[in-house]
Write a protein that holds these residues in place. Structure first.
Motif, PDB file in Angstrom:
ATOM      1  N   ASN A 122       0.846  -1.377  -0.057  1.00 20.05           N
ATOM      2  CA  ASN A 122      -0.004   0.006  -0.089  1.00 20.05           C
ATOM      3  C   ASN A 122       0.743   1.167  -0.047  1.00 20.05           C
ATOM      4  OD1 ASN A 122      -2.572  -1.402  -0.174  1.00 20.05           O
ATOM      5  ND2 ASN A 122      -2.780  -1.342   2.033  1.00 20.05           N
ATOM      6  N   ARG A 123       1.940   0.964   0.716  1.00 18.40           N
ATOM      7  CA  ARG A 123       2.946   2.264   0.762  1.00 18.40           C
ATOM      8  C   ARG A 123       3.532   2.491  -0.528  1.00 18.40           C
ATOM      9  NH1 ARG A 123       7.692   2.001   4.610  1.00 18.40           N
ATOM     10  NH2 ARG A 123       8.895   3.969   4.066  1.00 18.40           N
ATOM     11  N   ALA A 124       3.829   1.596  -1.046  1.00 11.59           N
ATOM     12  CA  ALA A 124       4.457   1.509  -2.828  1.00 11.59           C
ATOM     13  C   ALA A 124       3.424   2.199  -3.623  1.00 11.59           C
ATOM     14  CB  ALA A 124       4.992   0.295  -3.098  1.00 11.59           C
ATOM     15  N   LYS A 125       2.190   1.674  -3.582  1.00 16.11           N
ATOM     16  CA  LYS A 125       0.916   2.063  -4.367  1.00 16.11           C
ATOM     17  C   LYS A 125       0.856   3.521  -3.966  1.00 16.11           C
ATOM     18  CE  LYS A 125      -2.176  -1.155  -3.470  1.00 16.11           C
ATOM     19  NZ  LYS A 125      -3.427  -1.781  -3.526  1.00 16.11           N
ATOM     20  N   TRP A 126       0.756   4.122  -2.927  1.00 17.92           N
ATOM     21  CA  TRP A 126       0.692   5.612  -2.747  1.00 17.92           C
ATOM     22  C   TRP A 126       1.892   6.414  -3.306  1.00 17.92           C
ATOM     23  CZ3 TRP A 126      -3.707   7.258  -2.689  1.00 17.92           C
ATOM     24  CH2 TRP A 126      -4.883   6.617  -2.033  1.00 17.92           C
ATOM     25  N   LEU A 127       3.043   5.880  -3.176  1.00 15.60           N
ATOM     26  CA  LEU A 127       4.186   6.380  -3.616  1.00 15.60           C
ATOM     27  C   LEU A 127       3.998   6.599  -5.394  1.00 15.60           C
ATOM     28  CD1 LEU A 127       7.391   5.181  -1.508  1.00 15.60           C
ATOM     29  CD2 LEU A 127       6.514   7.515  -1.785  1.00 15.60           C
ATOM     30  N   LEU A 128       3.624   5.490  -5.961  1.00 12.37           N
ATOM     31  CA  LEU A 128       3.429   5.332  -7.300  1.00 12.37           C
ATOM     32  C   LEU A 128       2.316   6.274  -7.890  1.00 12.37           C
ATOM     33  CD1 LEU A 128       3.682   1.521  -8.102  1.00 12.37           C
ATOM     34  CD2 LEU A 128       5.299   3.347  -9.002  1.00 12.37           C
ATOM     35  N   ILE A 129       1.299   6.429  -6.904  1.00  9.98           N
ATOM     36  CA  ILE A 129       0.234   7.238  -7.313  1.00  9.98           C
ATOM     37  C   ILE A 129       0.446   8.954  -7.184  1.00  9.98           C
ATOM     38  CG2 ILE A 129      -2.005   8.184  -6.433  1.00  9.98           C
ATOM     39  CD1 ILE A 129      -2.535   5.133  -5.607  1.00  9.98           C
ATOM     40  N   ILE A 166       2.876  -3.103  -9.521  1.00  6.25           N
ATOM     41  CA  ILE A 166       3.433  -3.774  -8.501  1.00  6.25           C
ATOM     42  C   ILE A 166       3.525  -5.326  -8.809  1.00  6.25           C
ATOM     43  CG2 ILE A 166       3.572  -4.481  -6.095  1.00  6.25           C
ATOM     44  CD1 ILE A 166       2.658  -1.485  -5.453  1.00  6.25           C
ATOM     45  N   GLU A 167       2.248  -5.873  -9.245  1.00  2.00           N
ATOM     46  CA  GLU A 167       2.264  -7.360  -9.396  1.00  2.00           C
ATOM     47  C   GLU A 167       3.068  -7.656 -10.566  1.00  2.00           C
ATOM     48  OE1 GLU A 167      -2.109  -7.767 -10.271  1.00  2.00           O
ATOM     49  OE2 GLU A 167      -2.012  -8.530  -8.048  1.00  2.00           O
ATOM     50  N   LYS A 168       2.938  -6.727 -11.774  1.00  5.64           N
ATOM     51  CA  LYS A 168       4.031  -6.774 -12.696  1.00  5.64           C
ATOM     52  C   LYS A 168       5.419  -6.929 -12.507  1.00  5.64           C
ATOM     53  CE  LYS A 168       4.132  -5.899 -17.756  1.00  5.64           C
ATOM     54  NZ  LYS A 168       5.240  -6.802 -17.924  1.00  5.64           N
ATOM     55  N   GLN A 169       5.773  -6.098 -11.532  1.00  4.70           N
ATOM     56  CA  GLN A 169       7.306  -5.923 -11.246  1.00  4.70           C
ATOM     57  C   GLN A 169       7.801  -7.463 -10.749  1.00  4.70           C
ATOM     58  OE1 GLN A 169      10.121  -3.415 -11.194  1.00  4.70           O
ATOM     59  NE2 GLN A 169       8.721  -2.916 -13.415  1.00  4.70           N
ATOM     60  N   ALA A 170       6.878  -7.791  -9.806  1.00  2.00           N
ATOM     61  CA  ALA A 170       7.135  -8.952  -9.130  1.00  2.00           C
ATOM     62  C   ALA A 170       7.261 -10.092 -10.087  1.00  2.00           C
ATOM     63  CB  ALA A 170       6.011  -9.119  -8.191  1.00  2.00           C
ATOM     64  N   MET A 171       6.357 -10.191 -10.992  1.00  2.00           N
ATOM     65  CA  MET A 171       6.344 -11.304 -11.946  1.00  2.00           C
ATOM     66  C   MET A 171       7.497 -11.270 -12.842  1.00  2.00           C
ATOM     67  SD  MET A 171       2.813 -12.672 -13.795  1.00  2.00           S
ATOM     68  CE  MET A 171       2.713 -11.124 -14.716  1.00  2.00           C
ATOM     69  N   ASP A 172       7.769 -10.226 -13.345  1.00  2.00           N
ATOM     70  CA  ASP A 172       8.710  -9.841 -14.235  1.00  2.00           C
ATOM     71  C   ASP A 172      10.284 -10.169 -13.729  1.00  2.00           C
ATOM     72  OD1 ASP A 172       6.939  -9.130 -16.292  1.00  2.00           O
ATOM     73  OD2 ASP A 172       7.315  -7.077 -16.216  1.00  2.00           O
ATOM     74  N   LEU A 173      10.324  -9.753 -12.595  1.00  2.00           N
ATOM     75  CA  LEU A 173      11.681  -9.881 -11.766  1.00  2.00           C
ATOM     76  C   LEU A 173      11.837 -11.193 -11.052  1.00  2.00           C
ATOM     77  CD1 LEU A 173      12.133  -6.224 -10.541  1.00  2.00           C
ATOM     78  CD2 LEU A 173      13.138  -7.382 -12.667  1.00  2.00           C
ATOM     79  N   ARG A 174      10.692 -11.894 -11.014  1.00  2.00           N
ATOM     80  CA  ARG A 174      10.628 -13.113 -10.311  1.00  2.00           C
ATOM     81  C   ARG A 174      10.966 -13.009  -8.674  1.00  2.00           C
ATOM     82  NH1 ARG A 174      12.903 -17.293 -14.870  1.00  2.00           N
ATOM     83  NH2 ARG A 174      11.110 -17.019 -16.129  1.00  2.00           N
ATOM     84  N   ILE A 175      10.176 -11.862  -8.005  1.00  2.00           N
ATOM     85  CA  ILE A 175      10.418 -11.618  -6.826  1.00  2.00           C
ATOM     86  C   ILE A 175       9.257 -11.436  -6.216  1.00  2.00           C
ATOM     87  CG2 ILE A 175      12.528 -10.548  -6.940  1.00  2.00           C
ATOM     88  CD1 ILE A 175      11.311  -7.728  -7.063  1.00  2.00           C
ATOM     89  N   SER A 176       8.944 -11.589  -4.867  1.00  2.00           N
ATOM     90  CA  SER A 176       7.655 -11.534  -4.230  1.00  2.00           C
ATOM     91  C   SER A 176       7.228  -9.842  -4.281  1.00  2.00           C
ATOM     92  CB  SER A 176       7.866 -11.879  -2.617  1.00  2.00           C
ATOM     93  OG  SER A 176       8.545 -10.764  -2.066  1.00  2.00           O
ATOM     94  N   LYS A 177       5.716  -9.880  -3.986  1.00  2.00           N
ATOM     95  CA  LYS A 177       5.235  -8.277  -3.978  1.00  2.00           C
ATOM     96  C   LYS A 177       5.853  -7.513  -2.970  1.00  2.00           C
ATOM     97  CE  LYS A 177       0.767  -9.338  -3.843  1.00  2.00           C
ATOM     98  NZ  LYS A 177      -0.565  -9.079  -4.233  1.00  2.00           N
ATOM     99  N   ARG A 178       6.203  -8.119  -2.029  1.00  2.00           N
ATOM    100  CA  ARG A 178       6.901  -7.357  -0.917  1.00  2.00           C
ATOM    101  C   ARG A 178       8.178  -6.961  -1.217  1.00  2.00           C
ATOM    102  NH1 ARG A 178       7.253  -8.724   5.222  1.00  2.00           N
ATOM    103  NH2 ARG A 178       8.736  -7.231   5.907  1.00  2.00           N
ATOM    104  N   GLU A 179       8.946  -7.627  -2.020  1.00  2.00           N
ATOM    105  CA  GLU A 179      10.338  -7.379  -2.655  1.00  2.00           C
ATOM    106  C   GLU A 179      10.114  -6.227  -3.584  1.00  2.00           C
ATOM    107  OE1 GLU A 179      13.440 -10.668  -2.334  1.00  2.00           O
ATOM    108  OE2 GLU A 179      11.540 -11.254  -3.418  1.00  2.00           O
ATOM    109  N   ALA A 180       9.008  -6.108  -4.476  1.00  2.00           N
ATOM    110  CA  ALA A 180       8.845  -5.296  -5.602  1.00  2.00           C
ATOM    111  C   ALA A 180       8.418  -3.863  -4.890  1.00  2.00           C
ATOM    112  CB  ALA A 180       7.677  -5.542  -6.640  1.00  2.00           C
ATOM    113  N   ALA A 181       7.679  -4.146  -3.762  1.00  2.00           N
ATOM    114  CA  ALA A 181       7.201  -2.994  -3.040  1.00  2.00           C
ATOM    115  C   ALA A 181       8.428  -2.025  -2.444  1.00  2.00           C
ATOM    116  CB  ALA A 181       5.929  -3.190  -2.291  1.00  2.00           C
ATOM    117  N   GLU A 182       9.138  -2.830  -1.777  1.00  2.00           N
ATOM    118  CA  GLU A 182      10.521  -2.498  -1.268  1.00  2.00           C
ATOM    119  C   GLU A 182      11.297  -1.647  -2.150  1.00  2.00           C
ATOM    120  OE1 GLU A 182      11.894  -6.040   0.711  1.00  2.00           O
ATOM    121  OE2 GLU A 182      10.900  -5.491   2.499  1.00  2.00           O
ATOM    122  N   ASN A 183      11.533  -2.183  -3.156  1.00  2.00           N
ATOM    123  CA  ASN A 183      12.178  -1.565  -4.376  1.00  2.00           C
ATOM    124  C   ASN A 183      11.615  -0.232  -4.895  1.00  2.00           C
ATOM    125  OD1 ASN A 183      13.949  -3.725  -4.475  1.00  2.00           O
ATOM    126  ND2 ASN A 183      12.910  -4.814  -6.217  1.00  2.00           N
TER     127      ASN A 183
END
Length: 194
Positions: free
Chosen positions: A150-157, A171-188
């Protein structure tokens, strides 16, 4: 007890060496290890400050306090099971004060079979507590992940003028493309835009 891969750590709190000698045969190393002893409430509290026990046996009264408050403190502050042994004359009074905290109380004198049965009940209760603690940890991790996403979403917004569904999809696409968890994508994302 039957073969098990887990042993239960035990603290025996008693001023009576005779009590310890009578309890030790009920605590085989294959099931209960390590077994420590304390002869007073103060010594028990020192042990409990440094070590997490699965089971605590308290033989009342103790030289520096009766032991009832120690039993309550252990049950409210840890996942340990507590067996409180009290003289038969005081059993009903003490039982009514400690039962709501989860303290198991036995009247004295008691027999070895009764103590052994209650030890098994404490082992079963400890396993249940472990399962609940594991579930709670999983739920807490999921809540942390949701907060990060949610924090990452608000930053993107804010930073990229995305809508909430677009940010979520990103966020979901980043996680899928980079083969990482949504948590890691959000942290990035948080590292990038904060």
């Amino acid at each position: 007890m039957v073969f098990q891969e887990r042993t239960y750590s035990v603290l025996i709190v008693t001023a009576s060496e005779r009590f310890t000698d009578s309890i030790m045969p009920l605590l085989p190393m294959t099931d209960y290890w390590p077994v420590q002893t304390a002869s007073s409430v103060a010594e028990a509290r020192r042990w409990l400050a440094d070590t997490e026990f699965d089971i605590v046996l308290i033989n009342t009264p103790l030289p520096d306090d009766f032991g009832m408050h120690l039993a309550i403190d252990i049950c409210t502050g840890s996942g340990a099971g507590v067996l409180l042994l009290v003289k038969n004359d005081h059993y009903n009074e003490i039982y009514s004060k400690v039962v709501r905290y989860g303290v198991i109380t036995l009247p004295k004198p008691t027999n070895r079979q009764m103590v052994a049965q209650n030890l098994r009940i404490l082992c079963a209760t400890r396993e249940r507590m472990r399962q609940m603690q594991a579930r709670q940890a999983t739920v807490e991790e999921k809540i942390k992940e949701i907060r990060l996403v949610n924090r990452a979403k608000w930053l993107l917004i804010e930073c990229l003028s995305m809508t909430e569904p677009e940010a979520h999809r990103y966020i979901e696409k980043q996680a899928m493309d980079l083969r990482i968890s949504k948590r890691e994508a959000a942290e990035n994302i948080i590292r990038t835009y904060q």
